[in-house]
Design an enzyme around this catalytic site. Structure first.
Site, mmCIF file in Angstrom:
data_model
loop_
_atom_site.group_PDB
_atom_site.id
_atom_site.type_symbol
_atom_site.label_atom_id
_atom_site.label_comp_id
_atom_site.label_asym_id
_atom_site.label_seq_id
_atom_site.Cartn_x
_atom_site.Cartn_y
_atom_site.Cartn_z
ATOM 1 N N GLN A 164 0.816 -1.076 -0.203
ATOM 2 C CA GLN A 164 -0.002 0.112 -0.119
ATOM 3 C C GLN A 164 0.768 1.433 -0.114
ATOM 4 O OE1 GLN A 164 -2.143 1.921 3.401
ATOM 5 N NE2 GLN A 164 -3.759 1.449 2.280
ATOM 6 N N TYR A 200 -6.353 10.852 3.859
ATOM 7 C CA TYR A 200 -4.891 11.118 3.440
ATOM 8 C C TYR A 200 -4.954 11.961 2.139
ATOM 9 C CZ TYR A 200 -3.874 8.367 7.287
ATOM 10 O OH TYR A 200 -3.980 7.899 8.752
ATOM 11 N N ARG A 223 -7.509 1.793 -2.714
ATOM 12 C CA ARG A 223 -8.459 1.991 -1.592
ATOM 13 C C ARG A 223 -9.136 3.353 -1.466
ATOM 14 N NH1 ARG A 223 -7.885 0.633 4.951
ATOM 15 N NH2 ARG A 223 -8.844 -1.364 4.722
ATOM 16 N N GLY A 245 -9.178 -6.568 9.020
ATOM 17 C CA GLY A 245 -7.804 -5.744 9.330
ATOM 18 C C GLY A 245 -7.370 -6.128 10.946
#
Length: 369
Positions: free
Chosen positions: A98, A185, A232, A322
């Site tokens: 990622q 982000y 994502r 996760g």
């Protein structure tokens, strides 16, 4: 026909030993930013997953918002990641890196020379935290610093930094990369009109605000190929001080259709409800499926029953897990056998050392007499 999520499957361009993905999770275990033997052990322990997506990995020295995270912009980092990819591949799993740029959700102590972090604008994420050093040099959560707005040319340079990190990922042995366009982000900051007040080609209407995301995807496709690029997204999320806006659904409908044209490896959607933020609205994931016919991963409060229901309905293709993977390295085996899960200890999620990282027991180890 009922799909067995624990059996091997070819899903789009992915050949996986099951339909379970380990979602990306920041663990902050690299003091020098270089992956090491402990990281290789951590991911190998969890390679029961058909697909592993690594923790967010910095694309440059200005991309960070958390201390001790690994990167993919130096030769020694590429060399370190080779240990990880080799260990995971030896156990028959697929692994994507990622790629991460936090944008404004950073602090001057995370930046080279203590400079300001960057974002689409100079609007501060005034109630969001980075993990850095306070004014007394103490490590911990610190309020994100006021950012500096990227110039138009700098936006294009960041897209190039993503592409360069993608090339480094393939050199390191990864099967592909996932662009982090979620959780408040940098890429998601461009999508949000309350944070993106730009007047150039990257601001204004939906198409302009999505331009950075799509140009970054295109740069990575050119660098490593469309079948090695995933992304994502967190529609309706609120992390990183991102307010909801009227055009959320049209924005993600536009992205779905544009990404479908590019035939990328997958879209990974996260429901942020498990992070204490907003849940996806009822019916959204079904609507997204109607817009996008490629591979969809869904993560966030997943369990076996929910995963199988959504996969068998054709709504998603892969189930992402996760936090349960942190304290249950054998999570896939536990799900398959309906064994009890070990609860996580969130105070151990970050920090250097093996405790709370590679010392979690498997179910069989916990029941040994």
């Amino acid at each position: 026909m009922t799909t067995n999520i624990f059996e091997p499957a070819t899903i789009g361009s992915l050949k996986l030993k099951n339909r379970i993905a380990m979602a990306p999770m920041t663990r902050a275990r690299n003091a020098d930013g270089i992956p090491n033997d402990a990281n290789a052990l951590y991911y190998a322990q969890r390679s029961g997953a058909g697909l592993i997506i690594t923790e967010g990995t910095a694309i440059s020295d200005t991309a960070k918002g958390v201390l001790y995270i690994p990167g993919l912009y130096k030769p020694e980092q590429v060399k370190g990641w080779k240990k990880v990819t080799r260990a995971v591949h030896e156990n028959g799993s697929t692994i994507f890196s990622q790629l991460w740029h936090v944008g404004r959700v950073s602090h001057t102590s995370n930046q080279p020379g203590g400079i300001a972090p960057v974002g689409p604008s100079d609007i501060q994420a005034a109630t969001s935290f980075a993990w850095g050093f306070d004014q007394n040099g103490n490590e911990g959560f610190v309020i994100s610093s006021k950012p500096r707005a990227l110039s138009t040319n700098e936006v294009k340079q960041v897209a190039d930094n993503f592409a360069n990190a993608a090339k480094n990922a393939i050199e390191a042995g990864f099967d592909g990369v996932e662009l982090h366009a979620a959780n408040g982000y940098l890429i998601e900051q461009f999508l949000n009109p309350f944070v993106n007040n730009r007047t150039d080609e990257y601001g204004g209407n939906v198409e302009n605000r999505a331009r950075f995301l799509l140009e970054t995807v295109d740069a990575c496709i050119e660098a490593i190929g469309k079948d090695k690029v995933g992304i994502r997204l967190t529609p309706y999320g609120g992390l990183g001080d991102l307010p909801h806006y009227e055009e959320i659904e049209p924005t993600y409908q536009y992205l779905a259709k544009e990404l479908a044209k590019r035939n990328i490896a997958y879209i990974h959607i996260m429901d942020q409800q498990s992070k204490g933020s907003h849940a996806l609205p009822d019916g959204f994931i079904e609507r997204f499926r109607s817009w996008y016919d490629g591979v969809i991963i869904l993560a966030g409060s997943m369990d076996r029953e929910k995963s199988e229901k959504l996969i068998n309905a054709g709504t998603i293709d892969i189930a992402g897990f996760g936090e349960p993977f942190i304290s249950n390295p054998d999570l896939v085996e536990r799900l398959q056998n309906n064994w009890k899960l070990t609860p996580p200890k969130r105070e151990l999620h970050y920090g250097l050392g093996s405790h709370g990282y590679t010392d979690w027991e498997t179910y069989k180890e916990t029941v040994m007499v």
